[in-house]
Design an enzyme around this catalytic site. Structure first.
Site, PDB file in Angstrom:
ATOM      1  N   SER A 149      16.793  12.478 -17.964  1.00 47.39           N
ATOM      2  CA  SER A 149      17.729  11.498 -18.524  1.00 47.39           C
ATOM      3  C   SER A 149      18.867  12.260 -19.188  1.00 47.39           C
ATOM      4  O   SER A 149      18.740  13.458 -19.469  1.00 47.39           O
ATOM      5  CB  SER A 149      16.973  10.673 -19.569  1.00 47.39           C
ATOM      6  OG  SER A 149      17.852   9.940 -20.385  1.00 47.39           O
ATOM      7  N   TYR A 162      12.076   8.896 -27.629  1.00 43.68           N
ATOM      8  CA  TYR A 162      12.483   9.050 -26.225  1.00 43.68           C
ATOM      9  C   TYR A 162      13.276  10.337 -26.019  1.00 43.68           C
ATOM     10  O   TYR A 162      13.045  11.063 -25.033  1.00 43.68           O
ATOM     11  CB  TYR A 162      13.330   7.838 -25.822  1.00 43.68           C
ATOM     12  CG  TYR A 162      13.696   7.758 -24.348  1.00 43.68           C
ATOM     13  CD1 TYR A 162      12.790   7.279 -23.401  1.00 43.68           C
ATOM     14  CD2 TYR A 162      14.973   8.116 -23.902  1.00 43.68           C
ATOM     15  CE1 TYR A 162      13.127   7.171 -22.054  1.00 43.68           C
ATOM     16  CE2 TYR A 162      15.323   8.023 -22.558  1.00 43.68           C
ATOM     17  CZ  TYR A 162      14.395   7.548 -21.637  1.00 43.68           C
ATOM     18  OH  TYR A 162      14.741   7.444 -20.302  1.00 43.68           O
TER      19      TYR A 162
HETATM   20  N1  LIG Z   1      17.254   2.882 -16.628  1.00 43.88           N
HETATM   21  C1  LIG Z   1      17.890   3.850 -17.258  1.00 43.88           C
HETATM   22  O1  LIG Z   1      18.967   3.645 -17.829  1.00 43.88           O
HETATM   23  C2  LIG Z   1      17.306   5.240 -17.266  1.00 43.88           C
HETATM   24  C3  LIG Z   1      18.120   6.295 -17.680  1.00 43.88           C
HETATM   25  C4  LIG Z   1      17.594   7.577 -17.697  1.00 43.88           C
HETATM   26  C5  LIG Z   1      16.287   7.794 -17.317  1.00 43.88           C
HETATM   27  N2  LIG Z   1      15.515   6.737 -16.927  1.00 43.88           N
HETATM   28  C6  LIG Z   1      14.144   7.047 -16.533  1.00 43.88           C
HETATM   29  O2  LIG Z   1      13.907   6.558 -15.240  1.00 43.88           O
HETATM   30  C7  LIG Z   1      12.505   6.404 -15.055  1.00 43.88           C
HETATM   31  C8  LIG Z   1      12.256   5.093 -14.357  1.00 43.88           C
HETATM   32  O3  LIG Z   1      12.670   4.030 -15.192  1.00 43.88           O
HETATM   33  P1  LIG Z   1      13.490   2.757 -14.664  1.00 43.88           P
HETATM   34  O4  LIG Z   1      14.750   2.706 -15.426  1.00 43.88           O
HETATM   35  O5  LIG Z   1      13.492   2.729 -13.211  1.00 43.88           O
HETATM   36  O6  LIG Z   1      12.604   1.556 -15.284  1.00 43.88           O
HETATM   37  P2  LIG Z   1      11.387   0.750 -14.665  1.00 43.88           P
HETATM   38  O7  LIG Z   1      10.707   0.056 -15.793  1.00 43.88           O
HETATM   39  O8  LIG Z   1      11.822  -0.058 -13.513  1.00 43.88           O
HETATM   40  O9  LIG Z   1      10.454   1.918 -14.110  1.00 43.88           O
HETATM   41  C9  LIG Z   1       9.438   2.522 -14.864  1.00 43.88           C
HETATM   42  C10 LIG Z   1       8.143   2.343 -14.101  1.00 43.88           C
HETATM   43  O10 LIG Z   1       7.112   3.070 -14.742  1.00 43.88           O
HETATM   44  C11 LIG Z   1       5.948   2.267 -14.721  1.00 43.88           C
HETATM   45  N3  LIG Z   1       5.041   2.675 -15.792  1.00 43.88           N
HETATM   46  C12 LIG Z   1       5.240   2.640 -17.122  1.00 43.88           C
HETATM   47  N4  LIG Z   1       4.158   3.089 -17.758  1.00 43.88           N
HETATM   48  C13 LIG Z   1       3.259   3.426 -16.802  1.00 43.88           C
HETATM   49  C14 LIG Z   1       1.941   3.942 -16.826  1.00 43.88           C
HETATM   50  N5  LIG Z   1       1.308   4.202 -17.991  1.00 43.88           N
HETATM   51  N6  LIG Z   1       1.316   4.177 -15.657  1.00 43.88           N
HETATM   52  C15 LIG Z   1       1.916   3.907 -14.462  1.00 43.88           C
HETATM   53  N7  LIG Z   1       3.155   3.405 -14.391  1.00 43.88           N
HETATM   54  C16 LIG Z   1       3.811   3.164 -15.543  1.00 43.88           C
HETATM   55  C17 LIG Z   1       6.478   0.855 -14.927  1.00 43.88           C
HETATM   56  O11 LIG Z   1       5.527  -0.115 -14.546  1.00 43.88           O
HETATM   57  C18 LIG Z   1       7.697   0.884 -14.018  1.00 43.88           C
HETATM   58  O12 LIG Z   1       7.341   0.594 -12.688  1.00 43.88           O
HETATM   59  C19 LIG Z   1      11.873   6.549 -16.443  1.00 43.88           C
HETATM   60  O13 LIG Z   1      11.317   7.845 -16.562  1.00 43.88           O
HETATM   61  C20 LIG Z   1      13.052   6.403 -17.367  1.00 43.88           C
HETATM   62  O14 LIG Z   1      12.861   7.051 -18.587  1.00 43.88           O
HETATM   63  C21 LIG Z   1      15.991   5.484 -16.886  1.00 43.88           C
END
Ligand SMILES: NC(=O)c1ccc[n+]([C@@H]2O[C@H](COP(=O)([O-])OP(=O)(O)OC[C@H]3O[C@@H](n4cnc5c(N)ncnc54)[C@H](O)[C@@H]3O)[C@@H](O)[C@H]2O)c1
Length: 265
Positions: A149, A162
């Protein structure tokens, strides 16, 4: 082997993507399949994972599991290899957010549980997944891609839990790249804001949706709000053997320029 995609950049490869049922992970799984890979997706809710299989077909293997549990990670790798015969790419991606909570706003009595919840998913989940995949990746000379991130590189894009957790992912990327060279390449994508359903912390009873696109847009130099699909292509490049033989230990920033302008205070 995906006969439909003979010229795909990931043709014949097998990937495992945690958090592959939604958001960025789902977009990565979709793009990997388009490029000829077969993909196991790990998530907590089988229903969501099954929806991806309905969309993408036989190239998808849904594996229900909790990434913070060692046995679930081991089973995910075993089921992937049982179904597809090998493992070439591990994508650590499942995560939760802390909704920008500042340290002062976390009651001391709740800090312990909040830390455990976030770090057990966002950091331990990546460690367990990588450890479980290691032997199989050594066999194939595969690669690891972690979802980092802007919070892997700078303060202010998340909260007091985070940001340190995502900084840990930058450290993990570099350490594993160093440990596993020359056999396994390890890189991370430092993702900027993408509208998804990224969840808050249950231990802090965090509710409400993620940041609103209209609030973040003025802070994005490229002047667009990305979709998860805009992020997915870089995962292909980092994983594809032909396109990336010489990159390891890198944290690739994909943020529309956000960190150039900095976070709001
Ligand atoms: N959306 C943003 O702005 C952003 C920015 C930077 C980084 N990220 C990172 O991207 C990654 C994906 O996030 P996203 O934005 O696609 O959101 P999202 O919620 O769609 O994806 C996260 C996924 O992780 C799964 N998850 C959470 N805890 C879990 C567990 N204990 N076991 C198995 N699965 C689990 C959730 O069910 C979900 O499917 C994360 O690591 C997040 O930190 C997101």
């Amino acid at each position: 082997m995906m006969g439909d995609h003979p010229a795909g950049r990931l043709s014949g490869l097998v990937a495992l993507v945690t958090g592959g049922g939604t958001g960025i992970g789902r977009a990565v799984a979709r793009r990997f399949v388009e490029e000829g890979a077969r993909v196991a997706i790990v998530g907590r809710t089988l229903e969501r994972l099954a929806g991806v299989k309905v969309e993408l077909g036989e190239a998808i293997l849904p594996v229900q599991g909790d990434v913070s549990r060692a046995e679930d990670n081991a089973r995910a790798v075993a089921e992937t290899v049982a179904a597809f015969g090998q493992l070439d790419i591990f994508v650590g991606n499942a995560g939760v957010f802390d909704r920008f909570v500042r340290l002062r706003d976390i009651p001391v009595a709740e800090l312990d549980r909040a830390f455990d919840e976030l770090f057990s998913i966002n950091v331990k989940g990546y460690l367990l997944g990588a450890r479980s995949a290691l032997e199989e990746l050594e066999k194939t000379g595969g690669s690891i891609v972690f979802t980092g991130s802007t919070s892997s590189l700078a303060p202010g894009y998340g909260g007091a839990l985070y940001v340190p957790a995502k900084h840990a992912i930058a450290g993990l990327t570099r350490q594993l790249a160093w440990e596993l060279a020359p056999t396994i390449r390890v890189n991370a994508v430092a993702v900027g804001y993408v509208p998804t359903e990224l969840g808050g912390l249950r231990s802090l009873d965090q509710r409400g949706g993620p940041s609103r696109p209209e609030d973040v847009l003025p802070r994005i130099p490229l002047g667009l709000v990305p979709t998860p699909d805009d992020i997915a292509g870089i995962y292909v490049t980092l994983a594809a053997p032909r396109d990336n033989r010489y990159l390891t230990g890198s944290v690739v920033l994909v943020d529309g320029g956000q960190t150039m302008w900095g976070p709001p205070h």
